[in-house]
Design a protein around this motif. Structure first.
Motif, short mmCIF file in Angstrom:
data_model
loop_
_atom_site.label_atom_id
_atom_site.label_comp_id
_atom_site.label_asym_id
_atom_site.label_seq_id
_atom_site.Cartn_x
_atom_site.Cartn_y
_atom_site.Cartn_z
N THR A 183 0.85 -1.20 0.00
CA THR A 183 0.00 0.00 0.00
C THR A 183 0.88 1.24 0.00
OG1 THR A 183 -1.69 -1.16 1.31
CG2 THR A 183 -1.88 1.23 1.14
N SER A 184 0.72 2.08 -1.01
CA SER A 184 1.50 3.31 -1.11
C SER A 184 0.76 4.46 -0.43
CB SER A 184 1.72 3.68 -2.59
OG SER A 184 2.43 2.69 -3.28
N PHE A 185 1.50 5.22 0.38
CA PHE A 185 0.95 6.45 0.95
C PHE A 185 1.47 7.62 0.11
CE2 PHE A 185 0.62 3.55 4.48
CZ PHE A 185 -0.57 3.91 5.10
N LEU A 186 0.55 8.38 -0.46
CA LEU A 186 0.95 9.50 -1.30
C LEU A 186 1.61 10.58 -0.45
CD1 LEU A 186 -2.08 9.79 -3.73
CD2 LEU A 186 0.06 8.55 -4.04
N ARG A 187 2.70 11.12 -0.94
CA ARG A 187 3.51 12.03 -0.13
C ARG A 187 2.84 13.39 0.06
NH1 ARG A 187 8.54 13.20 -4.31
NH2 ARG A 187 7.31 14.07 -6.02
N ASP A 188 1.85 13.75 -0.80
CA ASP A 188 1.19 15.05 -0.69
C ASP A 188 -0.07 15.01 0.17
OD1 ASP A 188 3.07 16.38 -2.22
OD2 ASP A 188 2.04 15.97 -4.11
N LEU A 189 -0.31 13.89 0.87
CA LEU A 189 -1.42 13.85 1.82
C LEU A 189 -1.23 14.93 2.87
CD1 LEU A 189 -1.72 9.99 2.32
CD2 LEU A 189 -3.58 11.47 1.58
N TYR A 190 -2.28 15.71 3.12
CA TYR A 190 -2.19 16.81 4.09
C TYR A 190 -2.76 16.32 5.41
CZ TYR A 190 -1.99 21.72 5.53
OH TYR A 190 -1.68 22.90 6.15
N VAL A 191 -1.90 16.17 6.42
CA VAL A 191 -2.30 15.51 7.66
C VAL A 191 -1.78 16.26 8.88
CG1 VAL A 191 -2.30 13.22 6.57
CG2 VAL A 191 -0.20 14.07 7.66
N PRO A 192 -2.43 16.05 10.03
CA PRO A 192 -1.85 16.54 11.28
C PRO A 192 -0.60 15.72 11.62
CG PRO A 192 -4.21 16.09 11.52
CD PRO A 192 -3.77 15.48 10.22
N ILE A 193 0.49 16.39 11.92
CA ILE A 193 1.72 15.72 12.35
C ILE A 193 1.89 15.96 13.84
CG2 ILE A 193 4.23 15.62 12.09
CD1 ILE A 193 3.89 16.46 9.19
N PRO A 194 1.88 14.90 14.65
CA PRO A 194 1.95 15.08 16.11
C PRO A 194 3.11 15.99 16.53
CG PRO A 194 1.49 12.79 15.58
CD PRO A 194 1.78 13.48 14.27
N GLY A 195 2.75 17.00 17.33
CA GLY A 195 3.76 17.93 17.82
C GLY A 195 4.10 19.04 16.86
N HIS A 196 3.48 19.04 15.68
CA HIS A 196 3.76 20.04 14.65
C HIS A 196 2.45 20.46 14.01
CE1 HIS A 196 8.13 19.13 14.77
NE2 HIS A 196 7.71 17.90 15.02
#
Length: 268
Positions: free
Chosen positions: A51-64
């Motif tokens: 399963t590939s995760f697309l690098r341009d997914l816009y997500v909450p990054i813990p601590g950032h």
């Protein structure tokens, strides 16, 4: 998650999920993760799903603050990338294996190259970037040619979706190469390859995984896998941030989490 290239959803629980991370130290420092593929392996059935995760997914990054998924690696390495995936997609990542793209050709060449079926435009793109006479059809690619193939993203209107499909095809071809090689070739290739990778797993974890995995190599059932987010559950949008517009992918969270758990945990 279900995807355009017809993934197979595993029905088995107790899967081992290993994240393969390709990083590109040539572009920027610190490097972002350029390739993220989750390998879900069932020791009970021998099924392997990519399963590939697309690098341009816009997500909450813990601590950032919210950012593209591939920024997690640059901000906190494998541990933060793993935490970000688990936080956003409700999955369990059992370990990470990463490789720098500058080392990637050595890994391919250690096995004598890999066979891939190329389109004419893919062959021409590779030939322009490295000396070669590749053409349409099944071709034997050396390490440098395989690296270029894995990075092609401008030949198709769907961009990173097709690029991620190429990466999964390459990974499948690499696994097939190992499966068909003799023991001496495999041991030699592993000797050349292991110093080039970094892993979050302990020696005990790696040994345990190999004891489960190696006896089944000849009988593995490799599925096409898919892309996260699945077709229809993600949209490319423009956001205004830091004084400029960025194209990112927003996704339908609850459906995507459900589909990812179906693949990685065997949940229905």
């Amino acid at each position: 998650c279900a995807a355009a290239d017809s993934p197979v959803t595993s029905q088995e629980p107790h899967l081992t999920n290993i994240l393969l991370v390709g990083r590109d130290n040539r572009q920027e420092e610190p490097a972002r993760s350029d390739c993220m593929i989750l390998c879900s392996f069932s020791p009970d059935t021998g099924d392997v799903i990519f399963t590939s995760f697309l690098r341009d997914l816009y997500v909450p990054i813990p601590g950032h603050r919210d950012n593209r998924l591939n920024a997690a690696y640059a901000l906190g390495g494998m541990s933060l990338l793993q935490e970000t995936l688990e936080h956003n997609f409700g999955i369990t990542v059992d370990g990470c294996i990463e490789v720098d793209f500058t080392s990637f050709p050595t890994i391919i060449d250690a096995l004598g190259g890999i066979s891939l079926t190329l389109r004419q435009d893919e062959a021409e793109t590779i030939n322009r970037e490295t000396p070669g006479t590749l053409r349409e059809g099944e071709q034997l690619l050396n390490g440098e040619q395989a690296l270029i193939y894995s990075r092609i993203r401008n030949l198709d209107p769907d961009g990173d979706f097709s690029r991620s499909l190429r990466q999964r095809k390459l990974l499948t071809a690499l696994l097939e190469r190992y499966r068909n090689a003799d023991l001496l070739t495999i041991l030699s290739a592993l000797s050349d390859t292991l110093p080039l990778i970094t892993t979050s797993m302990s020696n005990e974890d790696i040994t345990d995984m190999l004891l489960k995995f190696l006896p089944m190599v000849m009988d593995l059932q490799i599925h096409k896998g898919g892309v996260c987010p699945a077709s229809g559950w993600g949209d490319m949008v423009d956001i205004y941030e830091d004084g400029m517009y960025h194209s990112v992918i927003r996704f339908e969270e609850s459906t995507t989490k459900k589909e990812m758990r179906a693949i990685t945990e065997g949940e229905q």
